[in-house]
Write a protein that holds these residues in place. Structure first.
Motif, PDB file in Angstrom:
ATOM      1  N   VAL A  96       0.807  -1.227   0.000  1.00 28.94           N
ATOM      2  CA  VAL A  96       0.000   0.000   0.000  1.00 28.94           C
ATOM      3  C   VAL A  96       0.843   1.282   0.000  1.00 28.94           C
ATOM      4  O   VAL A  96       0.334   2.349  -0.281  1.00 28.94           O
ATOM      5  CB  VAL A  96      -1.006   0.036   1.179  1.00 28.94           C
ATOM      6  CG1 VAL A  96      -1.983  -1.110   1.076  1.00 28.94           C
ATOM      7  CG2 VAL A  96      -0.285   0.005   2.516  1.00 28.94           C
ATOM      8  N   TYR A  97       2.140   1.155   0.296  1.00 36.84           N
ATOM      9  CA  TYR A  97       3.004   2.341   0.377  1.00 36.84           C
ATOM     10  C   TYR A  97       3.709   2.651  -0.942  1.00 36.84           C
ATOM     11  O   TYR A  97       4.400   3.646  -1.046  1.00 36.84           O
ATOM     12  CB  TYR A  97       4.059   2.123   1.476  1.00 36.84           C
ATOM     13  CG  TYR A  97       4.691   0.738   1.401  1.00 36.84           C
ATOM     14  CD1 TYR A  97       5.695   0.456   0.489  1.00 36.84           C
ATOM     15  CD2 TYR A  97       4.246  -0.297   2.226  1.00 36.84           C
ATOM     16  CE1 TYR A  97       6.248  -0.815   0.396  1.00 36.84           C
ATOM     17  CE2 TYR A  97       4.790  -1.568   2.147  1.00 36.84           C
ATOM     18  CZ  TYR A  97       5.780  -1.824   1.231  1.00 36.84           C
ATOM     19  OH  TYR A  97       6.326  -3.070   1.129  1.00 36.84           O
ATOM     20  N   CYS A  98       3.558   1.792  -1.944  1.00 41.92           N
ATOM     21  CA  CYS A  98       4.444   1.891  -3.122  1.00 41.92           C
ATOM     22  C   CYS A  98       3.670   2.294  -4.376  1.00 41.92           C
ATOM     23  O   CYS A  98       2.576   1.787  -4.645  1.00 41.92           O
ATOM     24  CB  CYS A  98       5.116   0.537  -3.346  1.00 41.92           C
ATOM     25  SG  CYS A  98       6.242   0.528  -4.749  1.00 41.92           S
ATOM     26  N   ALA A  99       4.267   3.180  -5.161  1.00 46.32           N
ATOM     27  CA  ALA A  99       3.622   3.636  -6.400  1.00 46.32           C
ATOM     28  C   ALA A  99       3.540   2.521  -7.441  1.00 46.32           C
ATOM     29  O   ALA A  99       2.681   2.557  -8.322  1.00 46.32           O
ATOM     30  CB  ALA A  99       4.405   4.814  -6.973  1.00 46.32           C
ATOM     31  N   VAL A 206      -0.268  -4.223   5.295  1.00 46.35           N
ATOM     32  CA  VAL A 206       0.250  -3.352   4.221  1.00 46.35           C
ATOM     33  C   VAL A 206       0.579  -4.107   2.933  1.00 46.35           C
ATOM     34  O   VAL A 206       0.869  -3.479   1.920  1.00 46.35           O
ATOM     35  CB  VAL A 206       1.475  -2.519   4.691  1.00 46.35           C
ATOM     36  CG1 VAL A 206       1.086  -1.607   5.839  1.00 46.35           C
ATOM     37  CG2 VAL A 206       2.660  -3.397   5.058  1.00 46.35           C
ATOM     38  N   HIS A 207       0.543  -5.442   2.987  1.00 50.75           N
ATOM     39  CA  HIS A 207       0.780  -6.237   1.765  1.00 50.75           C
ATOM     40  C   HIS A 207      -0.497  -7.014   1.497  1.00 50.75           C
ATOM     41  O   HIS A 207      -0.694  -8.086   2.067  1.00 50.75           O
ATOM     42  CB  HIS A 207       1.988  -7.159   1.950  1.00 50.75           C
ATOM     43  CG  HIS A 207       3.237  -6.399   2.271  1.00 50.75           C
ATOM     44  ND1 HIS A 207       3.829  -6.408   3.502  1.00 50.75           N
ATOM     45  CD2 HIS A 207       3.977  -5.566   1.503  1.00 50.75           C
ATOM     46  CE1 HIS A 207       4.889  -5.618   3.485  1.00 50.75           C
ATOM     47  NE2 HIS A 207       5.000  -5.085   2.286  1.00 50.75           N
ATOM     48  N   VAL A 208      -1.367  -6.417   0.668  1.00 50.17           N
ATOM     49  CA  VAL A 208      -2.728  -6.946   0.628  1.00 50.17           C
ATOM     50  C   VAL A 208      -2.989  -7.947  -0.484  1.00 50.17           C
ATOM     51  O   VAL A 208      -3.980  -8.662  -0.434  1.00 50.17           O
ATOM     52  CB  VAL A 208      -3.779  -5.804   0.611  1.00 50.17           C
ATOM     53  CG1 VAL A 208      -3.771  -5.048   1.922  1.00 50.17           C
ATOM     54  CG2 VAL A 208      -3.549  -4.855  -0.538  1.00 50.17           C
ATOM     55  N   ALA A 209      -2.129  -8.018  -1.473  1.00 50.25           N
ATOM     56  CA  ALA A 209      -2.328  -9.014  -2.536  1.00 50.25           C
ATOM     57  C   ALA A 209      -1.008  -9.307  -3.230  1.00 50.25           C
ATOM     58  O   ALA A 209      -0.086  -8.490  -3.194  1.00 50.25           O
ATOM     59  CB  ALA A 209      -3.343  -8.501  -3.561  1.00 50.25           C
ATOM     60  N   GLY A 210      -0.954 -10.500  -3.834  1.00 52.23           N
ATOM     61  CA  GLY A 210       0.245 -10.869  -4.589  1.00 52.23           C
ATOM     62  C   GLY A 210       1.175 -11.744  -3.771  1.00 52.23           C
ATOM     63  O   GLY A 210       0.968 -11.953  -2.562  1.00 52.23           O
ATOM     64  N   PRO A 211       2.234 -12.258  -4.404  1.00 56.13           N
ATOM     65  CA  PRO A 211       3.141 -13.193  -3.718  1.00 56.13           C
ATOM     66  C   PRO A 211       3.811 -12.587  -2.485  1.00 56.13           C
ATOM     67  O   PRO A 211       4.197 -13.306  -1.572  1.00 56.13           O
ATOM     68  CB  PRO A 211       4.192 -13.538  -4.789  1.00 56.13           C
ATOM     69  CG  PRO A 211       3.862 -12.742  -5.998  1.00 56.13           C
ATOM     70  CD  PRO A 211       2.546 -12.064  -5.815  1.00 56.13           C
TER      71      PRO A 211
END
Ligand code: SAM
Ligand code: SF4
Length: 465
Positions: A96-99, A206-211
């Motif tokens: 969520v913090y990354c463009a 903060v890491h809501v989807a993906g590997p």
């Protein structure tokens, strides 16, 4: 193939205990810890916890002073310079913090072809860079992992009249042991990966989807890298996601785990703070934003805790903070950086950047500033080319390798930069810094250094011990 063992070395109870027990601002306890740190033997979890709770300005001044002493004792005034090369901003994760997060539609996406990688490399070589950090989002669309190996071969294959990239470090998503083996065979220097946060509930938020949602796969990446023979690994925390005190203690546990299993901890620690990123509301107001005062404190504490581990600061930070941090413990900084793929050859494409930079200066301006502040920019890449990596590096570092080897190597690469790339003002500032350094050196090391510098003046390049 995905394989992993249970992560039992993050001991949250031990961290809570260490942070809960120490008496705050106890001068006797703090000074005893600082005395130990000055012996350059590092600090344990409980000692790091005590230092992290210091708030008294007088005691804090003593912590900073000890960090300056340790920094100077081990690294002298040398500062290693590098540049990041982003080859892709395509990503399958939702951090969520990354463009670069997958569902951010405010960003134009780009994956560099190998020709474009070669052009970007050439632009960096023409600035004078010798070390490069290869970075990307987590995806190799249509190309697969072998693209990374091709990109590395492409970069090492770029030679210009005045230079070439001599060390490639890599910061990409966690790999399998087989992939790490291939990365090692491709000739990388350090494999870097930031855990972002060691606090599992925050990690999940903060890491809501993906590997990248797989905490264990990420936190065990360095075990696989080391198993594959990559013995220079770089850890990091993204400061602002959770309490920095918890994070640095967990980082200490990570280092202790690697030391226990592989005989060596990490080669570098990076200290990114969250910067505003396009399409990320949380990056504008991080939940545990680290103040400048706490940031200085955590840098100083890490320098005291792991004195021989390099510490890296990027252009996320402002020139003033970067200058100050060099005194407190930072040993490597980036210069003239762009955080968007294609950023060195297409200067108008900044909307594809990962985050806002705090330092927009060119490499020449950074070098000038560093030299004027009395530091010595180094473009040295000798150690891993001589096989001085992992435990070998740490064993030799302790009896003074950094001063005996890195000092002269740093000077010869700086002279090479001044001769080949620097502006007249930077040449003047650089020569003054070099002269002052030569005068400070013990006779034997000065002799090596002068011999190497003479060879560079005579036209030899890539002179190192
Ligand atoms: N995609 C890979 C990954 O996440 O590990 C590797 C490269 S990623 C581009 C490099 C690092 O950038 C991340 O590990 C994260 O710590 C940092 N980063 C992401 N967003 C940021 C922001 N808004 N401000 C500062 N650093 C950020
Ligand atoms: Fe992708 Fe890395 Fe950004 Fe996460 S931090 S969105 S994995 S590039």
């Amino acid at each position: 193939m995905k394989q992993q063992s249970p992560i039992d070395w993050i001991d949250e109870a031990a961290i809570a205990g260490a942070l809960g027990s120490p008496a705050r601002d106890d001068p006797g306890q703090v000074r005893a810890i600082l005395d130990k740190a000055r012996t350059l033997t590092g600090l344990g979890l409980a000692e790091v916890a005590v230092l992290s709770t210091v708030t008294s300005p007088d005691l804090l001044a003593e912590v900073f002073d000890a960090a300056r002493t340790v920094k100077d004792e081990i690294y002298g005034r040398r500062v290693v310079l590098f540049a990041p090369l982003y080859f892709s901003n395509i990503c399958q994760n939702e951090c969520v913090y990354c463009a670069f997060r997958k569902n951010n539609h405010e960003l134009s996406r780009r994956f560099l072809t190998l020709e474009e990688v070669a052009q970007e490399t050439a632009a960096l070589v023409e600035q004078g860079h010798k070390r490069l950090l290869l970075i990307a989002g987590e995806a190799f669309p249509g190309k697969g992992f072998s693209y990374l190996l091709d990109a590395i071969a492409t970069i090492y294959g770029v030679h210009r009249d005045r230079g070439e990239i001599r060390r490639i470090n890599v910061n990409v998503a966690p790999l399998t042991v087989e992939e790490f083996r291939a990365l090692k065979a491709a000739g990388i220097g350090t494999y870097q990966l930031f855990q972002e946060t060691y606090h599992r509930p925050t990690y999940a938020e903060v890491h809501v989807a993906g590997p990248k949602t797989d905490f264990a796969w990420r936190v065990s990446a360095m075990d696989r890298a080391m198993e594959a023979g990559i013995d220079d690994v770089g850890l990091g925390v993204l400061f602002g996601l959770y309490d920095w005190r918890f994070e640095i203690l967990a980082l200490m546990q990570h280092i202790a785990h690697l030391e226990q299993c592989f005989g060596v901890g990490c080669h570098t620690i990076s200290v990114p703070r969250i910067e505003p990123a396009v399409g990320s509301a949380m990056s504008e107001a991080p939940p545990y934003a680290v103040s400048d005062d706490d940031f200085r404190k955590l840098i100083a504490i890490l320098r005291l805790a792991v004195p021989y581990t390099g510490m890296i600061m990027s252009t996320r930070e402002t020139p003033a903070m970067r200058r100050e941090s060099l005194l407190l413990g930072i040993s490597q900084i980036s210069g003239g950086s762009r955080t968007n793929p294609g950023g060195y050859t297409e200067t108008d494409a900044e909307d594809a950047s990962q985050f806002q930079r705090g330092d927009h200066r060119s490499l020449d301006e950074v070098v000038h500033d560093v030299a004027e502040a009395g530091f010595l920019p180094s473009f040295c890449t000798a150690c891993y080319r001589r096989g001085r990596t992992g435990k070998d590096f740490m064993d030799m570092a302790k009896p003074g390798l950094i001063r005996e080897m890195c000092g002269p190597n740093g000077l010869s690469t700086f002279v090479e930069y001044l001769e080949d790339y620097a502006s007249p003002a930077t040449v003047r500032a650089g020569n003054q810094a070099i002269q002052a350094e030569l005068e400070r050196m013990p006779e034997k090391i000065r002799h090596y250094s002068e011999t190497m510098i003479r060879k560079v003046h005579e036209g030899k390049r890539d002179v190192f011990r």
